[in-house]
Write a protein that holds these residues in place. Structure first.
Motif, short mmCIF file in Angstrom:
data_model
loop_
_atom_site.label_atom_id
_atom_site.label_comp_id
_atom_site.label_asym_id
_atom_site.label_seq_id
_atom_site.Cartn_x
_atom_site.Cartn_y
_atom_site.Cartn_z
N THR A 28 -40.66 -12.11 -29.49
CA THR A 28 -39.96 -13.28 -28.53
C THR A 28 -38.47 -13.62 -28.82
N LYS A 29 -37.89 -13.73 -27.95
CA LYS A 29 -36.33 -14.21 -28.34
C LYS A 29 -36.47 -15.40 -27.17
N VAL A 30 -35.48 -16.36 -27.67
CA VAL A 30 -35.25 -17.72 -26.82
C VAL A 30 -34.31 -17.31 -25.86
N ALA A 31 -34.51 -17.41 -24.62
CA ALA A 31 -33.26 -17.14 -23.80
C ALA A 31 -32.70 -18.00 -23.05
N HIS A 32 -31.79 -18.71 -23.95
CA HIS A 32 -31.03 -19.89 -23.39
C HIS A 32 -31.62 -20.94 -23.08
N ALA A 33 -32.84 -21.02 -23.71
CA ALA A 33 -33.95 -22.02 -23.17
C ALA A 33 -33.40 -23.45 -23.03
N VAL A 55 -38.92 -26.11 -15.38
CA VAL A 55 -38.98 -25.08 -16.33
C VAL A 55 -39.79 -25.89 -17.65
N ILE A 56 -40.72 -25.42 -18.36
CA ILE A 56 -41.37 -26.11 -19.25
C ILE A 56 -41.16 -25.28 -20.58
N ASP A 57 -41.07 -23.94 -20.60
CA ASP A 57 -40.49 -23.10 -21.73
C ASP A 57 -39.92 -21.93 -21.13
N LYS A 58 -39.05 -21.12 -21.89
CA LYS A 58 -38.57 -19.90 -21.38
C LYS A 58 -38.43 -18.80 -22.69
N LYS A 59 -38.66 -17.84 -22.56
CA LYS A 59 -38.40 -16.58 -23.52
C LYS A 59 -38.09 -15.39 -22.99
N SER A 60 -37.65 -14.37 -23.40
CA SER A 60 -37.33 -13.23 -23.24
C SER A 60 -37.76 -12.19 -24.13
N GLY A 65 -42.92 -3.20 -19.81
CA GLY A 65 -42.97 -1.92 -20.36
C GLY A 65 -41.80 -0.86 -20.04
N ASP A 66 -40.77 -1.14 -19.39
CA ASP A 66 -39.37 -0.38 -19.01
C ASP A 66 -38.34 -0.42 -20.26
N GLN A 67 -38.79 -0.90 -21.26
CA GLN A 67 -37.70 -1.17 -22.39
C GLN A 67 -36.53 -2.14 -22.09
N VAL A 68 -36.73 -2.64 -21.27
CA VAL A 68 -35.54 -3.57 -20.79
C VAL A 68 -36.06 -5.01 -20.84
N GLU A 69 -35.63 -5.86 -21.58
CA GLU A 69 -35.79 -7.26 -21.78
C GLU A 69 -36.09 -8.12 -20.30
N ASP A 70 -37.08 -8.63 -20.28
CA ASP A 70 -37.18 -9.58 -19.00
C ASP A 70 -37.20 -11.26 -19.33
N ILE A 71 -36.89 -11.89 -18.61
CA ILE A 71 -37.07 -13.28 -18.60
C ILE A 71 -38.33 -13.95 -18.22
N HIS A 88 -50.38 -27.91 -12.50
CA HIS A 88 -50.21 -26.45 -11.82
C HIS A 88 -49.22 -25.54 -12.51
N MET A 89 -49.37 -25.57 -13.86
CA MET A 89 -48.57 -24.39 -14.82
C MET A 89 -48.86 -23.00 -14.46
N ASN A 90 -47.65 -22.23 -14.49
CA ASN A 90 -47.82 -20.95 -13.89
C ASN A 90 -46.84 -20.11 -14.88
N LEU A 91 -46.87 -18.77 -14.96
CA LEU A 91 -45.80 -17.80 -15.39
C LEU A 91 -45.08 -17.16 -14.42
N VAL A 92 -43.73 -17.10 -14.62
CA VAL A 92 -42.84 -16.38 -13.57
C VAL A 92 -42.14 -15.48 -14.68
N VAL A 93 -41.93 -14.41 -14.01
CA VAL A 93 -41.27 -13.14 -14.83
C VAL A 93 -40.02 -12.76 -14.12
N GLN A 94 -39.00 -12.70 -14.58
CA GLN A 94 -37.87 -11.99 -14.02
C GLN A 94 -37.51 -10.79 -14.88
N ASP A 95 -37.74 -9.66 -13.67
CA ASP A 95 -37.49 -8.27 -14.12
C ASP A 95 -35.95 -8.21 -14.61
N GLY A 96 -35.96 -7.74 -16.01
CA GLY A 96 -34.58 -7.35 -16.57
C GLY A 96 -33.57 -6.39 -15.90
#
Length: 297
Positions: A28-33, A55-60, A65-71, A88-96
């Motif tokens: 895990t990398k901290v993505a300008h959290a 935004v509760i937390d954010k990592k990258s 599986g496409d070998q590009v970092e996602d947020i 109502h916590m949820n996880l959202v991914v932004q494709d890198g």
């Protein structure tokens, strides 16, 4: 109280997970959290979330599986930005690669101090999302969720049912003992509770000889969900396991009769199996708050 299953190598691995360079946890990398944590989630409307989603937390990491970092964002609804509880916590991914958003369908997750960790639990060399959040109740229970996003398809592989861990149910029996059964355990589990003899006698659960007093024969003893659950790569192969601790409680919430320590590995198809399970027997036990609450029963 010794935890025999917690071998020295485990402590070394845990130290590595927690302390790696300050900015990484596993893969895990901290993505300008710091720039977005605690603020309104800018893409809430775009992914169909309420406007009061923060935004509760954010990592990258690469989670599809496409070998590009996602947020990866851990988000939740709050009435005010400064509130420490989120619903109502949820996880959202932004494709890198495409910058498109994908969210999970987590049900009824809420709590305090939400944390996000991205490591591989399934063995496919792609990071998964691990969420931990405190319920805030007196039982010290935490909610945990694990979701995967391989090939941009979200799936929750660890949820409310898995967070129950070893589900133990039993009752007090003669001789200052508890007898019961736990899920995933082939044999019945008997717990010596004689270290708490004075409290139980004062509470009129037992008499001095260890005989259950009339009317208390069906007093229920049961386990709580995980109070702690930590991702640890037990065998150093890059795939993480879960190391957990649960309480077994007796006559009331303050009466801890035992702890269950367990190690869990992912077996595929959403199934987790315990690698190791150990429970404690108290030799000496300070009554703490229990002496007052139990005598006033």
């Amino acid at each position: 109280m010794m935890n025999k299953w917690m071998k020295p190598v485990t402590f070394l691995l845990l130290a590595g997970v927690v302390g790696a360079a300050g900015l990484t946890v596993g893969n895990t990398k901290v993505a300008h959290a710091d720039s977005e944590k605690g603020k309104l989630f800018a893409a809430a409307a775009q992914v169909g979330l309420e406007k009061n989603t923060y935004v509760i937390d954010k990592k990258s990491a690469d989670v599809n599986g496409d070998q590009v970092e996602d947020i990866v964002y851990l988000v939740g609804e709050k009435e005010k930005a400064e509130d420490i509880y989120a619903s109502h916590m949820n996880l959202v991914v932004q494709d890198g690669k495409s910058k498109a958003f994908l969210k999970t369908d987590i049900k009824d997750l809420g709590g305090y101090e939400g944390e996000l960790t991205l490591v591989d639990f399934t063995g496919d060399k792609v990071a998964d999302a691990f969420v931990k959040t405190a319920t805030g109740g007196s039982g010290g229970i935490y909610n945990h969720v694990i979701a995967t996003f391989e090939n941009n398809k979200s799936a929750v592989i660890f949820g409310e049912e898995e967070n129950e861990g070893i589900r133990y149910e039993g009752k007090f029996v003669d001789g200052f003992k508890v007898e019961g059964k736990g899920s995933k355990l082939e044999k019945p589990l008997t717990i010596d509770v004689s270290a708490n003899k004075d409290v139980y006698v004062a509470a009129k659960l037992y008499d001095q000889t260890g005989k259950i007093q009339k009317g208390n024969e069906e007093t229920t003893v049961y386990s709580y969900p995980f109070g702690a659950l930590t991702p640890i790569d037990m065998d150093g192969n890059g795939t993480f396991e879960l190391v957990g601790e649960q309480r077994i409680v007796g006559i009331n919430n303050t009466d801890t009769v035992s702890h269950i320590n367990s190690v869990w590995g992912y077996q595929g198809e959403g199934k987790w199996n315990p690698w190791e399970v150990e429970y404690s027997t108290f030799l000496v036990k300070h009554p703490g708050e229990a002496i007052n609450t139990m005598i006033q029963k």
